[in-house]
Design an enzyme around this catalytic site. Structure first.
Site, PDB file in Angstrom:
ATOM      1  N   HIS A   1       0.836  -1.209   0.000  1.00 56.61           N
ATOM      2  CA  HIS A   1       0.000   0.000   0.000  1.00 56.61           C
ATOM      3  C   HIS A   1       0.868   1.256   0.000  1.00 56.61           C
ATOM      4  O   HIS A   1       0.579   2.235  -0.687  1.00 56.61           O
ATOM      5  CB  HIS A   1      -0.945   0.001   1.198  1.00 56.61           C
ATOM      6  CG  HIS A   1      -2.032   1.010   1.083  1.00 56.61           C
ATOM      7  ND1 HIS A   1      -3.188   0.926   1.800  1.00 56.61           N
ATOM      8  CD2 HIS A   1      -2.165   2.132   0.338  1.00 56.61           C
ATOM      9  CE1 HIS A   1      -3.976   1.952   1.500  1.00 56.61           C
ATOM     10  NE2 HIS A   1      -3.361   2.699   0.621  1.00 56.61           N
TER      11      HIS A   1
ATOM     12  N   GLU B   1       2.053   1.665  -3.475  1.00 57.62           N
ATOM     13  CA  GLU B   1       0.979   2.186  -4.332  1.00 57.62           C
ATOM     14  C   GLU B   1       0.987   3.704  -4.315  1.00 57.62           C
ATOM     15  O   GLU B   1       0.946   4.358  -5.345  1.00 57.62           O
ATOM     16  CB  GLU B   1      -0.383   1.674  -3.855  1.00 57.62           C
ATOM     17  CG  GLU B   1      -1.561   2.335  -4.551  1.00 57.62           C
ATOM     18  CD  GLU B   1      -2.874   2.143  -3.812  1.00 57.62           C
ATOM     19  OE1 GLU B   1      -3.691   3.079  -3.817  1.00 57.62           O
ATOM     20  OE2 GLU B   1      -3.092   1.060  -3.221  1.00 57.62           O
ATOM     21  N   HIS B   2       1.079   4.285  -3.119  1.00 55.99           N
ATOM     22  CA  HIS B   2       1.084   5.739  -2.997  1.00 55.99           C
ATOM     23  C   HIS B   2       2.405   6.346  -3.472  1.00 55.99           C
ATOM     24  O   HIS B   2       2.416   7.425  -4.073  1.00 55.99           O
ATOM     25  CB  HIS B   2       0.765   6.156  -1.555  1.00 55.99           C
ATOM     26  CG  HIS B   2      -0.664   5.927  -1.210  1.00 55.99           C
ATOM     27  ND1 HIS B   2      -1.623   6.903  -1.377  1.00 55.99           N
ATOM     28  CD2 HIS B   2      -1.306   4.832  -0.754  1.00 55.99           C
ATOM     29  CE1 HIS B   2      -2.800   6.416  -1.015  1.00 55.99           C
ATOM     30  NE2 HIS B   2      -2.631   5.159  -0.630  1.00 55.99           N
TER      31      HIS B   2
END
Length: 142
Positions: A89, A92-93
């Site tokens: 995650h 992802e950012h």
């Protein structure tokens, strides 16, 4: 036929790196850097699916050709976590924070400013990370 019908298609999408493009012309897309490795007609979607492999990197690409107003592009990477720290995650950012070659801090905000997009997002699943985009304006995807 490569056995990709809906069940196989689902397994393919969840086990491999892929990208998809939905086109309005009903013809198999081609590119000199990719080899066609499978095709399948999906009657439920009135679509032809083509799976390609990039000659150099072996990355796999799926093109779904259908008569559809939305043009869709998505990239999915396998990101199985080694632990529960949330690294996929975070990545992802981080991908969306730009780079030296593409110095933008918020590419989604930039895309939203000058796009007719109908869908723009990113998702992290337990084993993969997805970046889907849809637009009814073909120029948005170039």
């Amino acid at each position: 036929s490569s056995g990709l019908a809906v069940g196989g298609l689902s397994r393919f999408l969840t086990t491999r790196r892929w990208a998809s493009a939905v086109l309005t012309e009903l013809q198999a897309p081609s590119h000199p850097a990719f080899a066609l490795i499978g095709t399948e007609r999906v009657e439920e979607l009135d679509a032809e699916c083509y799976v390609y492999e990039h000659e150099k990197t072996k990355a796999q690409v799926m093109s779904v050709v259908a008569a559809e107003e939305n043009k869709v592009f998505g990239v999915v990477f396998r990101t199985p976590p080694a632990d529960s720290t949330g690294l996929p995650h975070i990545l992802e950012h981080s991908v969306l924070c730009g780079s030296e070659k593409f110095p933008t801090k918020e590419p989604f905000v930039e895309l939203l400013k000058g796009s007719l997009q109908t869908f723009l997002n990113a998702f992290t699943y337990p084993d993969r990370t997805c970046y889907p985009v849809a637009s009814q304006n073909e120029k948005d995807l170039r």
